[in-house]
Design a protein around this motif. Sequence first.
Motif, PDB file in Angstrom:
ATOM      1  N   VAL A 184       0.843  -1.197   0.000  1.00  0.00           N
ATOM      2  CA  VAL A 184       0.000   0.000   0.000  1.00  0.00           C
ATOM      3  C   VAL A 184       0.878   1.247   0.000  1.00  0.00           C
ATOM      4  CG1 VAL A 184      -1.768   1.303   1.248  1.00  0.00           C
ATOM      5  CG2 VAL A 184      -1.865  -1.209   1.207  1.00  0.00           C
ATOM      6  N   ARG A 185       1.900   1.226   0.814  1.00  0.00           N
ATOM      7  CA  ARG A 185       2.806   2.373   0.903  1.00  0.00           C
ATOM      8  C   ARG A 185       3.474   2.644  -0.450  1.00  0.00           C
ATOM      9  NH1 ARG A 185       6.611   4.561   5.059  1.00  0.00           N
ATOM     10  NH2 ARG A 185       8.380   5.413   3.922  1.00  0.00           N
ATOM     11  N   LYS A 186       3.941   1.588  -1.110  1.00  0.00           N
ATOM     12  CA  LYS A 186       4.592   1.756  -2.410  1.00  0.00           C
ATOM     13  C   LYS A 186       3.623   2.311  -3.447  1.00  0.00           C
ATOM     14  CE  LYS A 186       8.299  -1.673  -2.015  1.00  0.00           C
ATOM     15  NZ  LYS A 186       8.863  -2.943  -2.550  1.00  0.00           N
ATOM     16  N   THR A 187       2.388   1.834  -3.402  1.00  0.00           N
ATOM     17  CA  THR A 187       1.386   2.344  -4.340  1.00  0.00           C
ATOM     18  C   THR A 187       1.081   3.808  -4.067  1.00  0.00           C
ATOM     19  OG1 THR A 187       0.401   0.142  -4.560  1.00  0.00           O
ATOM     20  CG2 THR A 187      -0.957   2.013  -5.235  1.00  0.00           C
ATOM     21  N   LEU A 188       0.989   4.169  -2.800  1.00  0.00           N
ATOM     22  CA  LEU A 188       0.735   5.558  -2.423  1.00  0.00           C
ATOM     23  C   LEU A 188       1.847   6.469  -2.941  1.00  0.00           C
ATOM     24  CD1 LEU A 188      -0.753   7.774  -0.877  1.00  0.00           C
ATOM     25  CD2 LEU A 188       0.359   6.973   1.226  1.00  0.00           C
ATOM     26  N   VAL A 189       3.086   6.070  -2.741  1.00  0.00           N
ATOM     27  CA  VAL A 189       4.223   6.857  -3.228  1.00  0.00           C
ATOM     28  C   VAL A 189       4.191   6.945  -4.749  1.00  0.00           C
ATOM     29  CG1 VAL A 189       6.752   6.881  -3.459  1.00  0.00           C
ATOM     30  CG2 VAL A 189       5.689   6.414  -1.226  1.00  0.00           C
ATOM     31  N   HIS A 190       3.884   5.826  -5.385  1.00  0.00           N
ATOM     32  CA  HIS A 190       3.788   5.799  -6.853  1.00  0.00           C
ATOM     33  C   HIS A 190       2.728   6.780  -7.341  1.00  0.00           C
ATOM     34  CE1 HIS A 190       3.135   4.248 -10.936  1.00  0.00           C
ATOM     35  NE2 HIS A 190       1.851   4.208 -10.655  1.00  0.00           N
ATOM     36  N   VAL A 191       1.551   6.767  -6.731  1.00  0.00           N
ATOM     37  CA  VAL A 191       0.457   7.639  -7.174  1.00  0.00           C
ATOM     38  C   VAL A 191       0.823   9.101  -6.958  1.00  0.00           C
ATOM     39  CG1 VAL A 191      -1.938   8.318  -6.717  1.00  0.00           C
ATOM     40  CG2 VAL A 191      -1.329   5.895  -6.886  1.00  0.00           C
ATOM     41  N   LEU A 192       1.453   9.409  -5.846  1.00  0.00           N
ATOM     42  CA  LEU A 192       1.877  10.793  -5.606  1.00  0.00           C
ATOM     43  C   LEU A 192       2.835  11.260  -6.702  1.00  0.00           C
ATOM     44  CD1 LEU A 192       2.315  10.625  -1.743  1.00  0.00           C
ATOM     45  CD2 LEU A 192       0.735  12.129  -2.968  1.00  0.00           C
ATOM     46  N   GLY A 193       3.712  10.366  -7.134  1.00  0.00           N
ATOM     47  CA  GLY A 193       4.602  10.720  -8.233  1.00  0.00           C
ATOM     48  C   GLY A 193       3.854  10.930  -9.536  1.00  0.00           C
ATOM     49  N   GLN A 194       2.879  10.063  -9.791  1.00  0.00           N
ATOM     50  CA  GLN A 194       2.140  10.116 -11.045  1.00  0.00           C
ATOM     51  C   GLN A 194       1.274  11.369 -11.184  1.00  0.00           C
ATOM     52  OE1 GLN A 194       2.248   7.892 -13.805  1.00  0.00           O
ATOM     53  NE2 GLN A 194       4.097   7.397 -12.664  1.00  0.00           N
ATOM     54  N   ILE A 195       0.846  11.946 -10.070  1.00  0.00           N
ATOM     55  CA  ILE A 195      -0.035  13.114 -10.159  1.00  0.00           C
ATOM     56  C   ILE A 195       0.734  14.428 -10.059  1.00  0.00           C
ATOM     57  CG2 ILE A 195      -1.936  11.784  -9.171  1.00  0.00           C
ATOM     58  CD1 ILE A 195      -1.620  13.335  -6.581  1.00  0.00           C
ATOM     59  N   ALA A 196       2.073  14.339 -10.060  1.00  0.00           N
ATOM     60  CA  ALA A 196       2.862  15.547  -9.803  1.00  0.00           C
ATOM     61  C   ALA A 196       3.590  16.103 -11.016  1.00  0.00           C
ATOM     62  CB  ALA A 196       3.886  15.277  -8.692  1.00  0.00           C
ATOM     63  N   TYR A 197       3.559  15.401 -12.155  1.00  0.00           N
ATOM     64  CA  TYR A 197       4.409  15.874 -13.248  1.00  0.00           C
ATOM     65  C   TYR A 197       3.660  16.634 -14.341  1.00  0.00           C
ATOM     66  CZ  TYR A 197       2.966  11.848 -16.147  1.00  0.00           C
ATOM     67  OH  TYR A 197       2.257  10.939 -16.884  1.00  0.00           O
ATOM     68  N   LYS A 198       2.345  16.726 -14.231  1.00  0.00           N
ATOM     69  CA  LYS A 198       1.580  17.489 -15.210  1.00  0.00           C
ATOM     70  C   LYS A 198       1.570  18.980 -14.840  1.00  0.00           C
ATOM     71  CE  LYS A 198       0.212  13.976 -17.755  1.00  0.00           C
ATOM     72  NZ  LYS A 198       0.613  13.806 -19.154  1.00  0.00           N
ATOM     73  N   LYS A 199       1.155  19.811 -15.782  1.00  0.00           N
ATOM     74  CA  LYS A 199       1.185  21.261 -15.592  1.00  0.00           C
ATOM     75  C   LYS A 199       0.378  21.688 -14.373  1.00  0.00           C
ATOM     76  CE  LYS A 199       0.301  25.638 -17.996  1.00  0.00           C
ATOM     77  NZ  LYS A 199      -0.165  26.277 -19.255  1.00  0.00           N
ATOM     78  N   GLY A 200       1.018  22.433 -13.492  1.00  0.00           N
ATOM     79  CA  GLY A 200       0.345  22.977 -12.325  1.00  0.00           C
ATOM     80  C   GLY A 200       0.158  22.008 -11.174  1.00  0.00           C
ATOM     81  N   CYS A 201       0.589  20.760 -11.344  1.00  0.00           N
ATOM     82  CA  CYS A 201       0.287  19.747 -10.331  1.00  0.00           C
ATOM     83  C   CYS A 201       1.339  19.661  -9.226  1.00  0.00           C
ATOM     84  CB  CYS A 201       0.117  18.383 -10.987  1.00  0.00           C
ATOM     85  SG  CYS A 201      -1.387  18.241 -11.983  1.00  0.00           S
TER      86      CYS A 201
END
Length: 252
Positions: A184-201
């Motif tokens: 769960v922790r690894k998935t949480l870290v992964h998702v935080l990374g995935q939502i951070a690289y788009k414009k304004g995110c």
Amino acid sequence: MGFYDLPKQEREELVSRIKEDIHKDLSNSKTQKINQYFSDEDTYIRKAAYLSIGRLYFENKELQAVVIECLENLFDSENFKIRQTVINSAGEIGKQDFEMVQRFFDKGLFDHHHSPRNAVIGSIKKMGEVNPKPVLEWARKFLHHEDKEIRREICHGIELRGRTHPEDILPLLQELQHDKTTRVRKTLVHVLGQIAYKKGCIETVVANLKTWENKELVADALEEIIDVHHRYRNFSVLTQEEARSYIEENYE
């Protein structure tokens, strides 16, 4: 011959025939062709079938109750491919009418086979992207479920909405910050990374992470965000060094 072995025109004709066959089945309260397409070995045939179900549901209001009844009956199938395609069909409907299909996700989330469960994740992604309010309200109920795989799947499922509206899912992700399960922790870290690289995110994500209590997890997430800006460098607004500098300057 597989779907993508066919020439383009033949693929288009096949898709039209699938939709027509399904329409006939629904109109006559039958499931012969629907069963055939929902259980096909070719994933693209099954995809054409569930996309057809979604279109027929919204194009023919008089068939909507029939569609739901058909999906409910097929959901009892022992064939996991049929159950998987039922969930994907429900996902198409849930993009606009989640309340009508919520029951399929309540049940599919606990399916004994991984394919229907994966279909739940994929459906949460596509529904949450365009119909977030009811989908995220539903997802929140499972964030602290006793089954770690349920928590992980929900975390993964809400990711896509976060790529354009991170503020919508960050409160849900924050509820998982003290989860002690590694997956769960690894998935949480992964998702935080995935939502951070788009414009304004990255700005929204970093500002939110400053309020989190689990600083060890936050540190891992910040490293993941920096790394994602390299792995997705062809799609990221910032370079990896720009992302690193932003975090150093704005995360205290």
